[in-house]
Write an enzyme that holds these catalytic residues in place. Structure first.
Site, PDB file in Angstrom:
ATOM      1  CE1 TYR A   1      -2.370   3.260   2.559  1.00 11.48           C
ATOM      2  CE2 TYR A   1      -3.660   2.569   0.673  1.00 11.48           C
ATOM      3  CZ  TYR A   1      -3.424   3.469   1.688  1.00 11.48           C
ATOM      4  OH  TYR A   1      -4.227   4.581   1.843  1.00 11.48           O
TER       5      TYR A   1
ATOM      6  CE  LYS B   1       2.536   4.776   7.922  1.00 10.36           C
ATOM      7  NZ  LYS B   1       1.151   4.811   8.423  1.00 10.36           N
TER       8      LYS B   1
ATOM      9  CG  ASP C   1       5.861   3.710   0.426  1.00  9.37           C
ATOM     10  OD1 ASP C   1       4.666   3.492   0.124  1.00  9.37           O
ATOM     11  OD2 ASP C   1       6.204   4.383   1.418  1.00  9.37           O
TER      12      ASP C   1
HETATM   13  P1  KE4 Z   1      -0.662   8.454   4.371  1.00 10.21           P
HETATM   14  O1  KE4 Z   1      -1.189   9.104   3.098  1.00 10.21           O
HETATM   15  O2  KE4 Z   1      -1.735   7.681   5.103  1.00 10.21           O
HETATM   16  O3  KE4 Z   1       0.079   9.423   5.278  1.00 10.21           O
HETATM   17  O4  KE4 Z   1       0.465   7.399   3.924  1.00 10.21           O
HETATM   18  C1  KE4 Z   1       0.131   6.422   2.974  1.00 10.21           C
HETATM   19  C2  KE4 Z   1       1.117   5.283   3.078  1.00 10.21           C
HETATM   20  C3  KE4 Z   1       2.113   5.172   2.129  1.00 10.21           C
HETATM   21  N1  KE4 Z   1       3.030   4.177   2.181  1.00 10.21           N
HETATM   22  C4  KE4 Z   1       2.997   3.258   3.176  1.00 10.21           C
HETATM   23  C5  KE4 Z   1       4.015   2.167   3.195  1.00 10.21           C
HETATM   24  C6  KE4 Z   1       1.996   3.321   4.179  1.00 10.21           C
HETATM   25  O5  KE4 Z   1       1.968   2.386   5.149  1.00 10.21           O
HETATM   26  C7  KE4 Z   1       1.037   4.348   4.136  1.00 10.21           C
HETATM   27  C8  KE4 Z   1      -0.091   4.463   5.157  1.00 10.21           C
HETATM   28  N2  KE4 Z   1      -0.194   3.387   6.085  1.00 10.21           N
HETATM   29  C9  KE4 Z   1      -1.506   3.151   6.625  1.00 10.21           C
HETATM   30  C10 KE4 Z   1      -1.384   2.014   7.634  1.00 10.21           C
HETATM   31  N3  KE4 Z   1      -1.275   0.744   7.032  1.00 10.21           N
HETATM   32  C11 KE4 Z   1      -2.093   4.366   7.240  1.00 10.21           C
HETATM   33  C12 KE4 Z   1      -3.284   4.113   8.126  1.00 10.21           C
HETATM   34  C13 KE4 Z   1      -4.566   4.590   7.505  1.00 10.21           C
HETATM   35  O6  KE4 Z   1      -4.743   4.447   6.270  1.00 10.21           O
HETATM   36  O7  KE4 Z   1      -5.397   5.131   8.266  1.00 10.21           O
END
Ligand code: KE4
Length: 437
Positions: free
Chosen positions: A153, A276, A248
């Site tokens: 993701y 994060k 990523d």
């Molecule tokens: P954000 O757009 O949510 O800040 O980041 C997206 C993203 C990109 N790349 C990786 C490897 C990520 O894990 C994420 C976001 N992770 C999720 C948790 N699995 C965020 C939690 C959520 O969607 O509420």
């Protein structure tokens, strides 16, 4: 989708009322789908506050927390130096739309920590970071195809929301409506940890592939480490075919090592996405990498990317305080010990209860898979017993341990989780596993 169990006790009454109120004006009552607890058969708790390894809900129940805001809170909730830095910054104003020195200070910390990142740009979310890195890769190579792994993701960018992990998988909609085929036509999918499949993708599309984007440690199908030699194999393929390698590291960045996963596995990407931890719990993410690539981004170059609140002083302050603590302390050593204690304890407790469990761990990223066979990719992850996970989740919550509400999420241990927290977690797990029989 798991039927929602009625909330039978007063224990969660305030959260239940708050959730019913929230649903009237917020989509699903939440601001990110996974928080709605759709796959764990109950409604979510509402959090009032957090401190160290714990959060307290609005009913006054306290929980040992392994969500950690899905990764940012590596130092624990309300870490005093972070809070003090944010308060101090806020007293000077929250945003200027003009450069401020904290942006440079955090950029210098990132460049110091991650040798492959020579120049960086801050954005506000991991989604923005990966979207921008892909735009840059396409511009730099003049090619349009992007290769991603099923189950990884990278945020909700249209072109990447295909066979994605995290909430997209949890909700059973790996590919989202509203994404035109014309956009995903340029997205090639291969299984994670399968170098032959990646070779085949290049054999068929070498001249079209701008980049591979990958989580160096998959954290959105649960936690799945790269197979021996896999990441280097990707590096070699990109070099052979003139494509770029994008790591990523939104989740792994500063989580598994100060130099990120690329330091752990000694593989150098061309571009890195961060999020994060880099923002210490405030909205902050970044993309960066080779100077010859990053200088193609506006205003140095023609690749456009912008953001009103990018690099805002509060997030910069939180990021500086966080990375400084990680650089100058012994956080990673402590995390390794406590996370290993957790993983080993979960494995033993499950074995004692006769529950099939595969516990995966890299540093302070931990994931117990409810299955009897090893998980090395998305197809194997989706064989897990998600109903058993949901029961385990509910038992742990009732016992005062709050977990990410999905089999496809990673647990995060913070520097604030001491041995007594881990012991209490294992004790709760023993009771939860016993209740599953
Ligand atoms: P954000 O757009 O949510 O800040 O980041 C997206 C993203 C990109 N790349 C990786 C490897 C990520 O894990 C994420 C976001 N992770 C999720 C948790 N699995 C965020 C939690 C959520 O969607 O509420």
């Amino acid at each position: 989708m798991t039927e929602v169990a009625p909330i039978s006790t007063a224990r969660y009454a305030q959260s239940q009322a708050a959730f019913e109120r929230a649903r009237r004006t917020l989509v699903g009552g939440v601001n990110s789908p996974v928080r709605a607890y759709k796959s764990v058969g109950r409604d979510p708790i509402h959090i009032a506050s957090g401190t160290g390894p714990r959060v307290t809900d609005i009913d006054g129940n306290t929980y040992i927390d392994y969500v950690a805001s899905y990764g940012p809170l590596i130092l624990g909730h309300a870490y005093p130096p972070v809070i003090d830095a944010v308060i101090e910054a806020a007293r000077g104003g929250t945003s200027f739309g003009m450069p401020s020195e904290r942006e440079t200070q955090l950029a210098e910390l990132v460049v110091e920590a991650v040798p492959s990142v020579e120049v960086v740009r801050f954005v506000n979310s991991g989604t923005e970071a990966t979207m921008s890195a892909i735009r840059l890769a396409r511009a730099a190579t003049g090619r349009s195809a992007i290769v991603k792994c099923t189950g990884c993701y990278h945020g909700h960018n249209d072109g990447l929301l295909v066979q994605a992990g995290s909430g997209a998988t949890t909700l059973g909609t790996p590919s989202s409506p509203g994404v035109p085929a014309s956009i995903t036509d340029s997205t090639l999918l291969v299984p994670f940890n399968d170098l032959n499949a990646m070779r085949d993708a290049f054999a068929q599309h070498a001249q079209q592939i701008a980049a591979i984007i990958i989580e160096p440690i998959a954290g959105n199908m649960g936690c799945v480490p790269p197979a021996e030699g896999y990441l280097q194999g990707l590096r070699d393929l990109c070099d052979e075919h003139g494509a770029l390698l994008i790591f990523d590291e939104v989740m792994t960045g500063f989580r598994v090592a100060f130099g990120c996963a690329q330091a752990l596995y000694n593989v150098t990407p061309d571009l890195t996405c961060l999020g994060k931890v880099v923002g210490g719990g405030l909205p902050c993410a970044a993309y960066g990498g080779r100077e010859d690539l990053m200088r193609q981004v506006a205003p140095d170059g023609p690749v456009y990317q912008a953001g009103t609140l990018s690099g805002n002083p509060l997030a910069m302050a939180a990021g500086i305080a966080t990375l400084t603590a990680l650089r100058d302390g012994d956080v990673y050593g402590r995390l390794e010990a406590s996370s290993a204690q957790l993983a080993d304890g979960l494995s033993q407790a499950a074995a004692d209860a006769g529950v099939a469990l595969q516990v995966s761990r890299v540093g302070s990223m931990v994931c117990p898979f409810f299955t009897d066979s090893p998980v090395t990719n998305y197809a194997q992850a989706t064989q897990c017993d998600t109903e058993l996970f949901a029961s385990f989740f509910r038992s742990m919550l009732d016992a005062g341990v709050v977990l990410p509400p999905s089999q496809y999420e990673t647990w995060f241990v913070s520097a604030a989780h001491d041995s007594s927290c881990i012991d209490a977690t294992i004790d709760a797990a023993r009771i939860a596993f016993a209740s599953l029989r």
